[in-house]
Design an enzyme around this catalytic site. Structure first.
Site, PDB file in Angstrom:
ATOM      1  N   LYS A   1      -1.749   0.583  26.679  1.00  0.00           N
ATOM      2  CA  LYS A   1      -2.232   1.762  26.643  1.00  0.00           C
ATOM      3  C   LYS A   1      -2.893   1.898  25.267  1.00  0.00           C
ATOM      4  CE  LYS A   1       0.337   5.316  29.014  1.00  0.00           C
ATOM      5  NZ  LYS A   1       1.461   6.522  29.158  1.00  0.00           N
TER       6      LYS A   1
ATOM      7  N   GLU B   1      14.600  11.715  39.020  1.00  0.00           N
ATOM      8  CA  GLU B   1      15.068  13.273  38.735  1.00  0.00           C
ATOM      9  C   GLU B   1      16.547  13.350  39.515  1.00  0.00           C
ATOM     10  OE1 GLU B   1      10.450  13.357  38.030  1.00  0.00           O
ATOM     11  OE2 GLU B   1      11.634  12.604  39.611  1.00  0.00           O
TER      12      GLU B   1
ATOM     13  N   ARG C   1      12.069  18.150  42.611  1.00  0.00           N
ATOM     14  CA  ARG C   1      12.299  16.090  43.430  1.00  0.00           C
ATOM     15  C   ARG C   1      13.686  15.894  43.718  1.00  0.00           C
ATOM     16  NH1 ARG C   1       8.210  12.472  40.964  1.00  0.00           N
ATOM     17  NH2 ARG C   1       8.159  11.270  42.945  1.00  0.00           N
TER      18      ARG C   1
END
Length: 638
Positions: free
Chosen positions: A288, A374, A402
């Protein structure tokens, strides 16, 4: 690398000549590295001017080029998980000149969007959906007799979610040409929990592996050079043997890991995979922030920066910003945890976004980042609550969607005292429809046992969090992104009365019932027109006594909320009045039955009529003939 701060066409001759991936595929392979430099510079320059996701996009430049170079897009389908990393993809697929409009009203979306381009095979923004979608596309191609490749690109953080493994389990036995690419950068948004390397480490610590390792060490103790060689081979095995074993157990042909920034690895590997049939799994390692040292050093800070000078990097604003609702929540959580040892904080991979950084530092044993999971977060909280702890789940409104079954089945039916701190309620802005917290009031208020608090400002948010924490049943406290009106914050932990509203302004003729931060524009209008304003505070339970009192004293009622008007708090008011046999002119204002796209939140609210001018216009149009002090002379623009 070319100068990352230049974005002029003369500085980027290769990139400027690419109008579509077909142009990219016409380039000699030897020029791809130079193109990657130009593309990375363009991404950096664009995001610096508009704000947006940066670290993830810098890390996928070479991978994006390689995919479009090898595969015949858009005929071949690319499905990007989440979509944080798709700016290079957008630039290469004919949208380079529109990057200046990124995440702005009527501009480019920050995520893949099918309506935006034929190259966006699947709309995303929530994680862990790519493998399922790409599998559906691959099987559809087989059913239709079409020869095409379907590719899912998923990060190691997103791979931690259960849905990704459900899809892998299904895809491994499907007879179709599906390629899953694991973009392994050891990062999601927050540093990942349960990321691939940690999972593999757990596998490598199993009994079988440990026994074999110990036997080997015993045998080789007499030959130290061989023992050292064995240790080195053991480290290599962790990177090659176990991933192959893991994903091949799912039915995939595992390939990798390979360097995701090396075209000499990427291009030949992808070309070879194109010739294979059946489900394939390619493990690609990237970094990243690649190519921009500041983002490499701190990919979290540069995950989604606002506008900045790339030559300088992120700096503190000249004027200290207002305290945000997220910061208020984070401070409240620490204060309450210091007072009550039972409190535990839970986040599904959003430590920074949900304001739990300080809590993790101060209370590490009571902080749980469960990864992008979640459903697990909610049921995990339920298990903690069963044992007498007081879990607080910090989760975005749109992410709680979710875990709806877990919310009902595991928390509400058992009436467990879990507090849900719903950040990003209402219009979020630049992230668009996928992140808009429009539906939480509507989807929560129909569930028995759950209460919903709607603070009007930052201090009230702190008070209502305390009120929620004191209850012995599930309570959600919803609050928006960013700051509200500001003002002094109390330092103690006083609670507001449960389920009680308050009259904030006494006026005439019409009463405005305000839920949440729309109290402020409601008060502005009421001061101008001499109306009553009620700060409702709770969408469930409603303060029925005060509601009926106000209804009896006024000729008409207006409800305002920053959530979906269908099934929202206004609907609850209408139902309560009907149940009481009260017939009264009633107007509901909230988010309409459409998906709200990306843009500046203030502009978006104004477009929905949810600012002071819009509320006044609606009042004049609907109730002007009822009110002596009003003139229905304001022109309403459709």
């Amino acid at each position: 690398m070319s100068d990352p701060f230049h974005t002029s066409p003369t500085a980027q001759p290769l990139l400027t000549a690419i109008a579509s991936p077909a142009d990219l595929r016409a380039l000699p392979r030897a020029q791809l590295a130079a193109l990657a430099d130009e593309l990375r510079a363009y991404v950096l320059g664009s995001v610096a001017k508009t704000g947006g996701h940066l670290s993830s996009n810098l890390g996928t430049v070479e991978l994006t080029i390689a995919l479009h170079y090898v595969f015949n897009t858009p005929h071949d389908r690319l499905v990007w998980d989440v979509g944080h990393q798709t700016y290079p993809h957008k630039i290469l697929t004919g949208r380079r000149e529109r990057m200046a409009s990124l995440r702005q009203l009527n501009g480019l979306s920050g995520f893949p969007q099918r309506a935006e381009s034929e190259y966006d095979a699947f709309g995303t923004a929530h994680s862990s959906t790519s493998i399922s979608a790409a599998l559906g596309m691959a099987l559809a191609s087989k059913i239709k007799g079409e020869q095409r490749h379907s590719v899912a690109i998923i990060g190691d953080g997103a791979l931690s979610a259960g849905m990704a493994f459900e899809a892998l389990n299904n895809a491994g036995v499907a007879d179709c040409n599906l390629l899953v690419i694991l973009n392994d950068n050891d990062m999601s948004i927050s540093p990942p929990v349960g990321a691939l390397n940690r999972y593999l480490a757990q596998l490598m610590s199993g009994k079988f592996y440990a026994a074999a390792k110990n036997v080997g060490k015993t045998v080789l103790q007499v030959a130290p050079p061989l023992l050292e060689l064995a240790k080195r081979l053991e480290q290599q095995a962790k990177g090659m043997v176990v991933p192959a074993t893991l994903f091949e157990k799912f039915g995939f042909n595992y390939i990798g890991p390979i360097d995701g920034h090396d075209f000499e690895s990427l291009i030949p590997t992808l070309e070879n995979i194109k010739k294979l049939s059946g489900p394939q799994f390619l493990h690609v390692v990237t970094k990243k922030g690649q190519g921009y040292k500041l983002a490499e050093a701190d990919p979290v800070a540069y995950h989604g920066p606002g506008k900045f000078d790339p030559a300088v990097g992120l700096t503190a604003p000249a004027t200290p910003p207002k305290t945000t609702f997220t910061q208020v929540f984070g401070q409240w959580l620490c204060d309450m945890a210091a007072q009550d040892q039972r409190l535990v904080g839970i986040t599904p991979a959003m430590r920074e976004g949900s304001g739990l950084v300080e809590f993790e530092k101060r209370f590490p044993n009571r902080y749980f980042d469960v990864g992008i999971a979640e459903q697990h977060a909610v049921t995990f909280a339920a298990g903690l609550a069963c044992e007498g702890l007081k879990p607080v789940v910090a989760i975005y409104s749109t992410f709680l969607q979710r875990a709806y079954d877990q919310l009902i089945h595991d928390v509400a039916i058992q009436n467990l005292p879990v507090v849900f701190a719903l950040d990003r309620a209402g219009i979020v802005g630049a992230d668009g429809a996928t992140h808009c917290g429009a539906y939480d009031i509507a989807y929560l208020r129909c569930i028995p046992n759950i209460s919903i608090a709607c603070p009007a400002d930052e201090n009230e948010c702190r008070q209502l969090l305390t009120s929620a924490y004191q209850q012995n049943h599930p309570v959600a406290v919803r609050y928006p992104r960013g700051a509200g009106v500001g003002g002094a914050l109390q330092t103690h932990l006083d609670a507001l009365p449960f389920g009680k509203a308050e009259i904030r302004r006494q006026g005439k003729a019409v009463a405005i019932l305000a839920f949440g931060t729309l109290l402020q524009p409601a008060l502005q209008v009421a001061d101008k027109l001499d109306l009553t304003v009620v700060n409702m505070r709770w969408a469930k339970p409603l303060d029925i006594d005060l509601l009926l009192q106000v209804a009896g004293q006024h000729g008409a009622l207006l409800t305002v909320e920053d959530g979906a008007v269908m099934g929202g708090a206004g609907s609850a008011v209408a139902q309560a009045l009907a149940d009481a046999g009260v017939l009264k002119p009633l107007l509901h204002m909230g988010l309409p039955d459409v998906f709200i796209e990306h843009g500046d939140p203030t502009k978006l609210m104004a477009l929905q009529g949810l600012d002071a001018a819009g509320i006044e216009a609606a009042l004049r149009a609907r109730f002007g003939d009822l009110l002596p002090g009003l003139r229905p002379d304001l022109k309403i623009v459709a």
